[in-house]
Motif scaffolding. Structure first.
Motif, PDB file in Angstrom:
ATOM      1  N   SER A 306       0.828  -1.211   0.000  1.00 23.69           N
ATOM      2  CA  SER A 306       0.000   0.000   0.000  1.00 23.69           C
ATOM      3  C   SER A 306       0.859   1.256   0.000  1.00 23.69           C
ATOM      4  O   SER A 306       0.633   2.197  -0.760  1.00 23.69           O
ATOM      5  CB  SER A 306      -0.936  -0.014   1.210  1.00 23.69           C
ATOM      6  OG  SER A 306      -1.654   1.195   1.314  1.00 23.69           O
ATOM      7  N   ARG A 307       1.885   1.248   0.851  1.00 21.49           N
ATOM      8  CA  ARG A 307       2.770   2.414   0.912  1.00 21.49           C
ATOM      9  C   ARG A 307       3.557   2.609  -0.374  1.00 21.49           C
ATOM     10  O   ARG A 307       3.886   3.735  -0.749  1.00 21.49           O
ATOM     11  CB  ARG A 307       3.739   2.268   2.092  1.00 21.49           C
ATOM     12  CG  ARG A 307       3.069   2.358   3.457  1.00 21.49           C
ATOM     13  CD  ARG A 307       4.092   2.225   4.562  1.00 21.49           C
ATOM     14  NE  ARG A 307       5.100   3.260   4.464  1.00 21.49           N
ATOM     15  CZ  ARG A 307       6.395   3.076   4.730  1.00 21.49           C
ATOM     16  NH1 ARG A 307       6.826   1.872   5.067  1.00 21.49           N
ATOM     17  NH2 ARG A 307       7.254   4.064   4.635  1.00 21.49           N
ATOM     18  N   HIS A 309       2.387   1.974  -3.222  1.00 27.02           N
ATOM     19  CA  HIS A 309       1.403   2.211  -4.288  1.00 27.02           C
ATOM     20  C   HIS A 309       1.476   1.118  -5.357  1.00 27.02           C
ATOM     21  O   HIS A 309       1.612   1.380  -6.548  1.00 27.02           O
ATOM     22  CB  HIS A 309       1.608   3.590  -4.920  1.00 27.02           C
ATOM     23  CG  HIS A 309       1.509   4.715  -3.951  1.00 27.02           C
ATOM     24  ND1 HIS A 309       0.328   5.065  -3.330  1.00 27.02           N
ATOM     25  CD2 HIS A 309       2.451   5.564  -3.466  1.00 27.02           C
ATOM     26  CE1 HIS A 309       0.530   6.085  -2.512  1.00 27.02           C
ATOM     27  NE2 HIS A 309       1.813   6.408  -2.568  1.00 27.02           N
ATOM     28  N   LYS A 310       1.373  -0.135  -4.893  1.00 26.04           N
ATOM     29  CA  LYS A 310       1.394  -1.287  -5.793  1.00 26.04           C
ATOM     30  C   LYS A 310       0.091  -2.073  -5.617  1.00 26.04           C
ATOM     31  O   LYS A 310       0.064  -3.127  -4.964  1.00 26.04           O
ATOM     32  CB  LYS A 310       2.611  -2.163  -5.507  1.00 26.04           C
ATOM     33  CG  LYS A 310       3.948  -1.470  -5.798  1.00 26.04           C
ATOM     34  CD  LYS A 310       5.117  -2.395  -5.581  1.00 26.04           C
ATOM     35  CE  LYS A 310       6.438  -1.703  -5.888  1.00 26.04           C
ATOM     36  NZ  LYS A 310       6.581  -1.331  -7.301  1.00 26.04           N
ATOM     37  N   CYS A 339      -4.656   1.210  -0.185  1.00 25.27           N
ATOM     38  CA  CYS A 339      -3.792   1.204  -1.371  1.00 25.27           C
ATOM     39  C   CYS A 339      -4.583   1.623  -2.604  1.00 25.27           C
ATOM     40  O   CYS A 339      -4.133   2.460  -3.395  1.00 25.27           O
ATOM     41  CB  CYS A 339      -3.193  -0.187  -1.557  1.00 25.27           C
ATOM     42  SG  CYS A 339      -2.101  -0.336  -2.973  1.00 25.27           S
ATOM     43  N   SER A 342      -5.535   5.395  -2.372  1.00 26.90           N
ATOM     44  CA  SER A 342      -4.399   6.299  -2.578  1.00 26.90           C
ATOM     45  C   SER A 342      -3.938   6.303  -4.029  1.00 26.90           C
ATOM     46  O   SER A 342      -3.283   7.250  -4.485  1.00 26.90           O
ATOM     47  CB  SER A 342      -3.227   5.902  -1.668  1.00 26.90           C
ATOM     48  OG  SER A 342      -2.761   4.605  -1.974  1.00 26.90           O
ATOM     49  N   CYS A 343      -4.264   5.238  -4.767  1.00 25.67           N
ATOM     50  CA  CYS A 343      -3.930   5.187  -6.199  1.00 25.67           C
ATOM     51  C   CYS A 343      -5.071   5.701  -7.067  1.00 25.67           C
ATOM     52  O   CYS A 343      -5.027   5.576  -8.302  1.00 25.67           O
ATOM     53  CB  CYS A 343      -3.581   3.758  -6.606  1.00 25.67           C
ATOM     54  SG  CYS A 343      -2.058   3.141  -5.853  1.00 25.67           S
ATOM     55  N   GLU A 374      -9.048  10.319   0.619  1.00 26.47           N
ATOM     56  CA  GLU A 374      -8.917  10.443  -0.836  1.00 26.47           C
ATOM     57  C   GLU A 374      -9.849  11.532  -1.369  1.00 26.47           C
ATOM     58  O   GLU A 374      -9.469  12.323  -2.238  1.00 26.47           O
ATOM     59  CB  GLU A 374      -9.236   9.100  -1.504  1.00 26.47           C
ATOM     60  CG  GLU A 374      -9.206   9.121  -3.022  1.00 26.47           C
ATOM     61  CD  GLU A 374      -7.877   9.525  -3.606  1.00 26.47           C
ATOM     62  OE1 GLU A 374      -7.863   9.936  -4.796  1.00 26.47           O
ATOM     63  OE2 GLU A 374      -6.844   9.452  -2.906  1.00 26.47           O
TER      64      GLU A 374
END
Length: 518
Positions: A306-307, A309-310, A339, A342-343, A374
């Motif tokens: 998550s950190r 961004h995957k 995750c 945030s993406c 978000e």
């Protein structure tokens, strides 16, 4: 009397102003017995009494509502539930407690009030209550001291906290050795949780001769150094545990894994791959020692995805977990949802939320906060309000004070003052807040919009409810009023603050209350 005199300086020493858990992170640890306070339970009488006090109590005088309480039969349950509903209003809680002393008060009532007062740094009054418990032969238990020690450490008063722990055996009627062996983990854990790992290590090295060294103690220290991102020091304690013949368990490995995965920023590109490789090495070592990774192990790895961004890696690992028969929990789902949010993949996050609910996992306010953050980043106020409406209509979970604070900050930033007021009223009605952060957000927001009168009103309300404003809040309000040529308003406000500092009702005369100002 001799004991009381000997510890007088401990009880009344002037200290500078600055759901209970045993371990530092609920994601990493589990315990059998945790010092805790009772939960809120349905009680119409407690609701009515707390609302009566909140709406009609005059904070500058004696309890004006006390006459209206006559005729009510107070039981320990009713007193405790009322105090829990007054947890954000320390002075009203103290006033109600004082009034309730005509009725039987149990240990829980004292513990609740001690926690409420320590939360606003009224530690001298907390000590007085502990002495009062001894005088009235009310049983003092470890929870009483755990609440005090936890709040002292949270305020940076580590020396006072350690001293309180050292003298605790006098009040618990237990030997000093028993107290150190049975309860030292709580002190160690709280120090590490609040980042005082060096202090925790010093106490550990000084007192280890009297302790029962086990996996739990070492795991806490490993967690502490991982929290400070000092993985080498954490591994040193891990190796020391192995040298002493103490086998690490899955919790120990999860703590180390968590430290490796969160020790530093994952940028620039390429660093995330190294962190993931190191994490997989820990997984391999666990298997070699016969320790199988559990849902927490996978949740930590998902968090690092998550950190970084995957989202694709996170979704793939989620599928692997299910294939191995490991059921994802709320932490697992929340990491993947965070995750995706945030993406920018809110639609996918919403689908996963529905899947989580269908699998019997109930979302929490933390899960919903991922969406709200978000929406805040997108400046999508309407989207945030739609989700908030769904939370209110649904039965899964209530918004937390953090949820309300996110919404308040967003609404004030984008000038939706009227809606912010409605959210504020909802927060008060729900009992989730407001807390110190809520008032600070609101006051600073109104100052930015140059609504000085409204800012002063909330500032005074904050003081009256027993919250100590931060220094920056004083300075912001003062500078704004001076620049707006409202010196007279500032003088009136300062006069009321002075009155609040020196004028308490008769129920407060015997308590060593600190002035509610900086």
């Amino acid at each position: 009397m001799l004991v009381r005199f000997h510890y007088r300086s401990l009880f009344f020493a002037k200290t500078p102003v600055t759901s209970l858990r045993y371990f530092c992170s609920s994601r990493l640890h589990s315990i059998d017995q945790t010092p805790s306070l009772p939960q809120l339970e349905p009680s119409n009488d407690a609701d009515l009494i707390s609302q009566l006090l909140l709406q009609h109590h005059n904070p500058f005088h004696a309890m004006e509502s006390s006459l209206q309480l006559n005729g009510i039969s107070f039981t320990p349950f009713l007193i405790n539930q009322t105090l829990l509903r007054l947890k954000h209003n320390s002075k009203i809680a103290l006033s109600f407690f004082h009034y309730s002393q005509n009725y039987p008060l149990d240990t829980t009532a004292f513990n609740i009030l001690i926690d409420i007062l320590c939360k606003v740094h009224q530690f001298d009054v907390a000590w007085q209550l502990i002495v009062q418990m001894e005088t009235k032969s009310v049983k003092i238990n470890f929870t009483t001291f755990y609440l005090l020690i936890r709040r002292l450490i949270g305020s940076g008063l580590t020396r006072q906290a350690i001293r309180a722990f050292s003298e605790m055996h006098v009040f618990l009627d237990e030997s000093e050795d028993v107290v150190w062996k049975c309860y030292f983990c709580y002190l160690l854990d709280t120090l590490c949780k609040y980042g005082y790992v060096k202090v925790a290590t010093e106490v550990f090295n000084k007192e280890k001769w009297r302790l029962e060294l086990n996996c739990k103690v070492y795991t806490i220290l490993i967690y502490g150094w991982c929290k400070l991102k000092n993985i080498d020091r954490a591994k040193r304690f891990f190796d020391e545990m192995l040298d002493k013949g103490i086998d690490p368990n899955v919790v120990s490995y999860n703590v180390l894994l968590n430290g490796i995965c969160r020790r530093a920023s994952l940028h620039p590109d390429g660093r995330s791959e190294k962190v993931i490789r190191d994490a997989e090495k820990v997984f391999d070592e666990m298997s070699e020692r016969g320790v199988e990774p559990d849902v927490t192990s996978y949740s930590i790895l998902l968090h690092v995805y998550s950190r970084a961004h995957k989202p694709e890696l996170a979704l793939e690992k989620l599928r692997v977990m299910r294939h191995k028969g490991i059921c994802p929990n709320i932490v697992t789902y929340t990491s993947v949802i965070k995750c995706l949010c945030s993406c920018g993949r809110i639609e996918d996050a919403e689908l996963l939320l529905e899947q989580m609910v269908s699998n019997g996992v109930t979302p929490t306010s933390v899960t919903y906060n991922c969406f709200f953050k978000e929406f805040k980043g997108r400046k999508d106020v309407d989207g945030a309000l739609r989700l908030y409406g769904k939370m209110k209509e649904g039965s899964f979970c209530e918004p937390s004070v953090s949820t309300f604070n996110i919404l308040l900050g967003m609404l004030l930033k984008f000038g939706r003052i009227g809606v912010a007021r409605d959210i504020w009223d909802d927060m008060k009605d729900s009992g989730a807040g407001p807390d110190l952060d809520s008032y600070t957000l609101l006051i600073h927001g109104f100052c930015e919009k140059q609504k000085w009168k409204t800012a002063c009103e909330f500032f005074m309300e904050m003081i009256e409810k027993g919250f100590l404003p931060q220094k920056v809040t004083f300075e912001t309000l003062y500078r704004g009023l001076i620049q707006a040529n409202m010196l007279r308003t500032w003088r009136r406000l300062k006069k009321r603050l002075d009155e609040e500092s020196i004028t308490f009702g008769s129920e407060f005369e015997n308590y060593h209350l600190k002035p509610y100002r900086r």
